[in-house]
Design an enzyme around this catalytic site. Structure first.
Site, PDB file in Angstrom:
ATOM      1  N   GLU A 119       0.828  -1.201   0.000  1.00  0.00           N
ATOM      2  CA  GLU A 119       0.000   0.000   0.000  1.00  0.00           C
ATOM      3  C   GLU A 119       0.871   1.263   0.000  1.00  0.00           C
ATOM      4  O   GLU A 119       0.560   2.247  -0.696  1.00  0.00           O
ATOM      5  CB  GLU A 119      -0.941  -0.009   1.197  1.00  0.00           C
ATOM      6  CG  GLU A 119      -2.000  -1.102   1.113  1.00  0.00           C
ATOM      7  CD  GLU A 119      -2.948  -1.088   2.292  1.00  0.00           C
ATOM      8  OE1 GLU A 119      -4.104  -0.689   2.107  1.00  0.00           O
ATOM      9  OE2 GLU A 119      -2.525  -1.477   3.403  1.00  0.00           O
ATOM     10  N   GLU A 139      -3.585  -9.988   3.308  1.00  0.00           N
ATOM     11  CA  GLU A 139      -4.437  -9.719   4.467  1.00  0.00           C
ATOM     12  C   GLU A 139      -5.528 -10.768   4.676  1.00  0.00           C
ATOM     13  O   GLU A 139      -5.899 -11.062   5.814  1.00  0.00           O
ATOM     14  CB  GLU A 139      -5.069  -8.327   4.341  1.00  0.00           C
ATOM     15  CG  GLU A 139      -4.109  -7.181   4.584  1.00  0.00           C
ATOM     16  CD  GLU A 139      -3.374  -6.736   3.334  1.00  0.00           C
ATOM     17  OE1 GLU A 139      -2.716  -5.689   3.366  1.00  0.00           O
ATOM     18  OE2 GLU A 139      -3.455  -7.457   2.311  1.00  0.00           O
TER      19      GLU A 139
END
Length: 262
Positions: A119, A139
């Site tokens: 990210e 995730e």
């Protein structure tokens, strides 16, 4: 002996131009991000925003990894409300601030970029990775989602179908595949080649019109919608599930999680 900060900021001047380097300096933890590091990144970004003499920004890291994500010790025990307020929204705000810098930002991936590390790299304008690096959004293996707007940025960068592949399977991809998909814009054979290619990019960026580059970034930024509260709500919902708690426990206990879809 004084301990170095986990985020290093260096202003480099060369040939009558200058650029900034932000270095993740927590190699013993895979450069995993925690709240103090996010606060330091915000402070550095604020300093860079107002320095009109800086022509480019480089984000890099010390150690084997670029960044292994958000430190699970920083968010694993948070309640859903705390997750949204104290972890997700601050992270989104920091990455948005980096993405909104008027200067072009280069992420130099000298090692794996995973989860929140990916990210962070996605907040940059350009990404270069050493061939041995892997990039991933794992995730879901913890019963979580990419909380810092990573799902959206990933889809905007490589397309929805490929973003589904990375975020639903949770499997990392090699640098060569990331180049083919447009997730990185160059691949280097080794550390020396990485620095050589970075030097070429910096020379070009420092020679370009800074106002023009800033305007281009502003135009491209209009493609983004403000979905930070949607992401925060979704991440809070995910962390409130029993599956997320099981994912965190399994990670800490070094075993495979057993999910019950609840």
């Amino acid at each position: 002996m004084e301990t170095e900060p986990a985020i290093l900021y260096t202003r480099i001047e060369q040939n009558d131009t200058a650029w900034a380097e932000i270095t993740l300096n927590r190699p013993e933890k895979g450069n995993a991000l925690n709240l103090p590091m996010l606060e330091q990144l915000a402070s550095v970004a604020a300093a860079i925003e107002t320095d009109r003499s800086l022509r480019a920004v480089v984000i890099r890291a010390r150690g084997r990894f670029f960044c292994t994500g958000g430190d699970i010790e920083a968010w694993g025990a948070l309640s859903p409300d705390e997750m949204a307020r104290d972890w997700i929204l601050p992270g989104i705000q920091v990455l948005d601030r980096i993405a909104s810098l008027p200067q072009p930002v280069i992420a130099v991936l000298s090692g794996h970029a995973l989860g929140g590390g990916l990210e962070l790299a996605l907040a940059a304008d350009l990404r270069i990775a050493v061939r041995s690096a892997k990039l991933g959004a794992p995730e879901v293996t913890l019963g979580m989602i990419s909380g810092w707007a990573g799902v959206r940025r990933l889809a905007e960068t490589i397309g929805v179908a490929r973003a589904r592949h990375m975020t639903l399977l949770g499997l990392p991809i090699a640098a060569a595949q990331a180049l083919d998909w447009g997730l990185v814009t160059a691949v280097a054979e080794d550390a020396a080649d990485l620095e050589q290619q970075l030097g070429v990019w910096l020379a070009k960026l420092c020679a370009n019109g800074p106002a023009a580059m800033g305007l281009i970034k502003g135009i491209l930024a209009t493609m983004h919608q403000d979905l930070r509260h949607h992401h925060a709500s979704a991440a809070a919902q995910a962390v409130g599930t029993e599956d997320s708690k099981e994912g965190v426990r399994a990670f800490l206990e070094k075993r495979k999680p057993v999910y019950g879809n609840r």
